[in-house]
Design a protein around this motif. Structure first.
Motif, PDB file in Angstrom:
ATOM      1  N   UNK A 150       0.927  -1.189   0.125  1.00  0.00           N
ATOM      2  CA  UNK A 150      -0.041  -0.085   0.088  1.00  0.00           C
ATOM      3  C   UNK A 150       0.829   1.219  -0.060  1.00  0.00           C
ATOM      4  N   UNK A 151       0.297   2.378  -0.921  1.00  0.00           N
ATOM      5  CA  UNK A 151       0.917   3.629  -0.518  1.00  0.00           C
ATOM      6  C   UNK A 151      -0.167   4.585  -0.270  1.00  0.00           C
ATOM      7  N   UNK A 152      -0.172   5.220   1.024  1.00  0.00           N
ATOM      8  CA  UNK A 152      -1.040   6.428   1.394  1.00  0.00           C
ATOM      9  C   UNK A 152      -0.246   7.463   1.612  1.00  0.00           C
ATOM     10  N   UNK A 153      -0.037   8.279   0.463  1.00  0.00           N
ATOM     11  CA  UNK A 153       0.651   9.556   0.948  1.00  0.00           C
ATOM     12  C   UNK A 153      -0.216  10.727   0.117  1.00  0.00           C
ATOM     13  N   UNK A 154      -0.202  11.809   0.900  1.00  0.00           N
ATOM     14  CA  UNK A 154      -1.032  12.918   0.454  1.00  0.00           C
ATOM     15  C   UNK A 154      -0.640  13.518  -0.939  1.00  0.00           C
ATOM     16  N   UNK A 155       0.558  13.573  -1.398  1.00  0.00           N
ATOM     17  CA  UNK A 155       0.829  14.052  -2.478  1.00  0.00           C
ATOM     18  C   UNK A 155       1.104  13.054  -3.712  1.00  0.00           C
ATOM     19  N   UNK A 156       0.570  11.629  -3.331  1.00  0.00           N
ATOM     20  CA  UNK A 156       0.785  10.629  -4.408  1.00  0.00           C
ATOM     21  C   UNK A 156      -0.744  10.042  -4.703  1.00  0.00           C
ATOM     22  N   UNK A 157      -1.289  10.095  -5.867  1.00  0.00           N
ATOM     23  CA  UNK A 157      -2.537   9.279  -5.923  1.00  0.00           C
ATOM     24  C   UNK A 157      -2.220   7.905  -6.194  1.00  0.00           C
ATOM     25  N   UNK A 158      -2.952   7.027  -5.475  1.00  0.00           N
ATOM     26  CA  UNK A 158      -2.792   5.554  -5.639  1.00  0.00           C
ATOM     27  C   UNK A 158      -4.163   5.132  -6.640  1.00  0.00           C
ATOM     28  N   UNK A 159      -3.709   4.607  -7.743  1.00  0.00           N
ATOM     29  CA  UNK A 159      -4.837   4.221  -8.767  1.00  0.00           C
ATOM     30  C   UNK A 159      -4.967   2.691  -8.538  1.00  0.00           C
ATOM     31  N   UNK A 160      -5.544   2.152  -9.474  1.00  0.00           N
ATOM     32  CA  UNK A 160      -6.077   0.610  -9.245  1.00  0.00           C
ATOM     33  C   UNK A 160      -4.776  -0.307  -9.227  1.00  0.00           C
ATOM     34  N   UNK A 161      -4.996  -1.492  -8.390  1.00  0.00           N
ATOM     35  CA  UNK A 161      -4.198  -2.695  -8.474  1.00  0.00           C
ATOM     36  C   UNK A 161      -4.098  -3.112  -9.777  1.00  0.00           C
ATOM     37  N   UNK A 162      -2.853  -3.243 -10.468  1.00  0.00           N
ATOM     38  CA  UNK A 162      -2.902  -3.901 -11.618  1.00  0.00           C
ATOM     39  C   UNK A 162      -2.798  -5.205 -11.536  1.00  0.00           C
ATOM     40  N   UNK A 163      -2.046  -5.968 -10.634  1.00  0.00           N
ATOM     41  CA  UNK A 163      -2.058  -7.402 -10.622  1.00  0.00           C
ATOM     42  C   UNK A 163      -1.501  -7.745  -9.044  1.00  0.00           C
ATOM     43  N   UNK A 164      -1.891  -9.036  -8.693  1.00  0.00           N
ATOM     44  CA  UNK A 164      -1.405  -9.405  -7.507  1.00  0.00           C
ATOM     45  C   UNK A 164      -0.583 -10.867  -7.680  1.00  0.00           C
ATOM     46  N   UNK A 165       0.331 -10.911  -6.713  1.00  0.00           N
ATOM     47  CA  UNK A 165       1.273 -12.073  -6.768  1.00  0.00           C
ATOM     48  C   UNK A 165       1.156 -12.661  -5.380  1.00  0.00           C
ATOM     49  N   UNK A 166       1.474 -14.054  -5.204  1.00  0.00           N
ATOM     50  CA  UNK A 166       1.592 -14.637  -4.042  1.00  0.00           C
ATOM     51  C   UNK A 166       2.794 -14.410  -3.311  1.00  0.00           C
ATOM     52  N   UNK A 167       2.693 -14.202  -2.123  1.00  0.00           N
ATOM     53  CA  UNK A 167       3.857 -13.707  -1.357  1.00  0.00           C
ATOM     54  C   UNK A 167       4.825 -14.950  -0.923  1.00  0.00           C
ATOM     55  N   UNK A 168       6.082 -14.716  -1.021  1.00  0.00           N
ATOM     56  CA  UNK A 168       6.806 -15.768  -0.449  1.00  0.00           C
ATOM     57  C   UNK A 168       8.044 -15.195   0.379  1.00  0.00           C
ATOM     58  N   UNK A 169       9.090 -16.148   0.699  1.00  0.00           N
ATOM     59  CA  UNK A 169      10.059 -15.765   1.523  1.00  0.00           C
ATOM     60  C   UNK A 169      11.498 -16.232   0.852  1.00  0.00           C
ATOM     61  N   UNK A 170      12.304 -15.366   0.342  1.00  0.00           N
ATOM     62  CA  UNK A 170      13.772 -15.669  -0.137  1.00  0.00           C
ATOM     63  C   UNK A 170      14.341 -16.091   1.142  1.00  0.00           C
ATOM     64  N   UNK A 171      14.924 -17.300   1.247  1.00  0.00           N
ATOM     65  CA  UNK A 171      15.668 -17.885   2.616  1.00  0.00           C
ATOM     66  C   UNK A 171      17.081 -18.371   1.871  1.00  0.00           C
ATOM     67  N   UNK A 172      18.046 -18.539   2.762  1.00  0.00           N
ATOM     68  CA  UNK A 172      19.438 -19.169   2.187  1.00  0.00           C
ATOM     69  C   UNK A 172      19.084 -20.584   2.230  1.00  0.00           C
TER      70      UNK A 172
END
Length: 302
Positions: A150-172
């Motif tokens: 998320x981006x919630x800044x007064x000087x930045x307009x947050x438009x639509x979500x373009x796409x979503x991806x499954x979250x993962x963890x990069x590990x050693x």
């Protein structure tokens, strides 16, 4: 005097050499195309095309007329297109940023579509730095970008979500997590988390680099960085783990790291951003192009 629609019909038939394709291209009935050409030939006084049941070909007079008319016609079309583009404000250059290579793929594709539609407006694309994701947008170097929400800044307009991806963890690769099929957010309590620093909104940091698991257990902190290549090096060296999109495995696979998806984490959402004050037509047009390329329903305004 020869009318513009007669010139356009003649030049289209001279290119297609086929009455049906010409009528389809111009959106006219085939009989209308034939009548227009006959009228033009009567006015000039000689045939412009040789017609048989099998082929249509230009006569010598037709070839000369085509060669004389085409440069002026094309120049006229370019002048009209330029005037339309100027009137709509879709000229100059739109500068677009992206946060990851897979977002970059979408931006480049959208840029190709945009240039084809607005040939008098160029598209320049660049990657956004990890340590200052909104800096180029705020300074005016970029006019629009796609980055993780998320981006919630007064000087930045947050438009639509373009796409979503499954979250993962990069590990050693040597870490016990690397042998798991999936991970839980609660597992973050058992490995130091590599984090990022810089000019980054606190809400964004809290979302992607939480200090506690959902049950309230503290998440140990690992090294802090501002550059993505350093993240890969730190994780490969066993200094910590790092949250990513699952798609990162296809772009950043390297010896020493593994990518394990979460089973209970919200997806990573990527959305459009632009300065609140930047209501310029080329930005609005590029937003709609991205929406179309990404398969998002069009909006009536930005």
């Amino acid at each position: 005097m020869v009318e513009r629609h007669e010139i356009e019909t003649f030049l289209t038939l001279a290119e297609e050499l086929h009455f049906r394709r010409t009528s389809a291209r111009l959106g006219l009935a085939q009989g209308r195309v034939s009548q227009t050409i006959k009228k033009l030939e009567r006015r000039i006084g000689v045939p412009l095309f040789e017609r048989t049941s099998r082929r249509v070909a230009l006569t010598p007079t037709g070839r000369q007329l085509r060669d004389d008319l085409l440069p002026a016609y094309e120049q006229t079309q370019r002048a009209i297109a330029r005037a339309i583009a100027t009137g709509r404000g879709i000229t100059d250059t739109v500068h677009v940023g992206y946060s990851t290579p897979w977002v970059g793929d979408l931006v480049v594709h959208a840029g190709d579509v945009f240039r084809a539609r607005h040939p008098h407006c160029d598209v320049r694309v660049r990657e956004v730095g990890l340590g200052d994701p909104l800096g180029a947008l705020r300074s005016g170097e970029l006019q629009i970008q796609i980055t993780e929400f998320p981006i919630d800044e007064p000087d930045i307009r947050a438009g639509p979500v373009v796409f979503s991806e499954r979250r993962a963890l990069m590990v050693p690769a040597a870490h016990p997590f690397a042998r798991r099929e999936t991970l839980s957010l609660e597992d973050l309590a058992h490995a130091p988390l590599v984090t990022v620093a810089g000019r980054i909104p606190q809400g964004w940091l809290d979302h992607h680099f939480p200090t506690h698991t959902p049950s309230g257990r503290p998440i140990p902190r690992g090294p802090v960085t501002t550059f993505w290549p350093e993240v890969l090096t730190l994780v490969a060296a066993g200094k910590g783990v790092f949250p990513v999109s699952a798609r990162a495995a296809h772009y950043h696979a390297r010896p020493g790291v593994a990518f394990v998806p979460f089973r209970d984490a919200p997806p990573v959402a990527y959305g459009l951003l632009w300065p609140t004050a930047a209501q310029i037509p080329r930005v609005r047009a590029f937003v709609e192009t991205v929406r179309e390329v990404a398969g998002i329903p069009m909006s009536t305004s930005t």
